[in-house]
Write a protein that holds these residues in place. Structure first.
Motif, mmCIF file in Angstrom:
data_model
loop_
_atom_site.group_PDB
_atom_site.id
_atom_site.type_symbol
_atom_site.label_atom_id
_atom_site.label_comp_id
_atom_site.label_asym_id
_atom_site.label_seq_id
_atom_site.Cartn_x
_atom_site.Cartn_y
_atom_site.Cartn_z
ATOM 1 N N HIS A 1 60.704 43.753 -18.648
ATOM 2 C CA HIS A 1 62.154 43.567 -18.713
ATOM 3 C C HIS A 1 62.750 43.686 -17.307
ATOM 4 O O HIS A 1 63.746 43.037 -16.986
ATOM 5 N N ASP A 2 62.136 44.552 -16.501
ATOM 6 C CA ASP A 2 62.705 44.828 -15.174
ATOM 7 C C ASP A 2 61.662 45.612 -14.364
ATOM 8 O O ASP A 2 60.728 46.185 -14.937
ATOM 9 N N ARG B 1 69.806 50.940 -21.079
ATOM 10 C CA ARG B 1 68.746 50.074 -21.585
ATOM 11 C C ARG B 1 68.617 50.301 -23.089
ATOM 12 O O ARG B 1 68.053 51.288 -23.522
ATOM 13 N N SER C 1 59.459 47.874 -19.976
ATOM 14 C CA SER C 1 59.006 46.897 -20.968
ATOM 15 C C SER C 1 59.344 47.400 -22.372
ATOM 16 O O SER C 1 59.830 48.520 -22.539
ATOM 17 N N THR D 1 64.755 48.392 -23.971
ATOM 18 C CA THR D 1 63.553 48.790 -23.238
ATOM 19 C C THR D 1 62.997 50.058 -23.869
ATOM 20 O O THR D 1 63.635 51.105 -23.820
#
Lengths: 81, 146
Positions: free
Chosen positions: B72-73, B22, B96, B25
């Motif tokens: 984001h996920d 990531r 996030s 993130t």
């Protein structure tokens, strides 16, 4: 036919998990009346606060029409986590 | 990712995998719910789901969290079946750009899982069993988001 599923404490109360009603009742309330004719205590439990009904996997409120072959589930208060 | 599992899972391993690769993130928040023994009153917790329906409802809650907090996920792992005290019941991971949204989304998701996700929880103890239902506190918690 109408397939009926019970979850959680409703299943314990009824002592069954799944049943088929034939011929199909026309509405959700008609189904509850059929259930109540056999087991008044269970019908009362289905109307208890927090119990929801799902018809063909969609939550519904109040009375709704049931198409032949409908699947009706009664869901007691949910508790995850 | 939303997963129901009969088997115990390792929250640490899930977190490690979730954080991998990531670049954008900035924040990952996590929550792990663990089965309590209640001083011997709870020997085993039995969690029932409605396969298909339960995942679909959680997916709706997850979409709402993603939209609301700009995630984001996210990942939700939830046990079903028999759970012993000390085992993880639920894991929520949120990713996030900044920490506030990740924390809030995690809090939001747990409040919804406690009283809106289709699970039914039976606590077996030495004297029999009881069905666990949302508490007044659980219901007040979910009201905070309206």
């Amino acid at each position: 036919m109408t397939r009926v599923l019970l979850f959680g404490r409703l299943r314990d109360r009824a002592d069954w998990r799944e049943r088929v009603f034939e011929p199909s009742p026309a509405t959700l309330f008609a189904l509850k009346a059929l259930i109540g004719a056999e087991d008044a205590g269970l019908a009362e439990a289905l109307d208890a606060p927090g119990v929801q009904a799902a018809v063909d996997r969609n939550l519904v409120r109040g009375d709704v029409a049931l198409a032949p072959g409908a699947e009706v589930a009664f869901l007691p208060p949910m508790s995850g986590g | 990712m939303i997963r129901l599992t009969q088997e115990p899972f390792d929250p640490g391993a899930e977190l490690t995998a979730f954080c991998r690769d990531r670049a954008e993130t900035g924040a990952v928040a996590s929550f792990v719910g663990i089965a309590r023994g209640e001083g011997g009153a709870a020997i085993v917790l039995e969690l029932e789901a409605w396969p298909g329906f339960t995942e679909a409802r959680i997916a709706e809650i997850a979409s709402e969290a993603t939209r609301r907090f700009g995630l984001h996920d996210l990942a939700i792992v939830h046990r079903v079946g028999q759970i012993a005290p000390g085992e993880a019941i639920v894991l929520v991971l949120t990713a996030s750009a900044h920490r506030r949204e990740a924390f809030q989304a995690c809090d939001f998701l747990m409040d919804y899982l406690k009283s809106r996700a289709p699970f039914w929880k039976k606590e077996h103890g030495p004297g029999g069993f009881r069905w666990v239902e949302p508490t007044v506190r659980d219901l007040a918690d979910i009201d905070r988001w309206n």
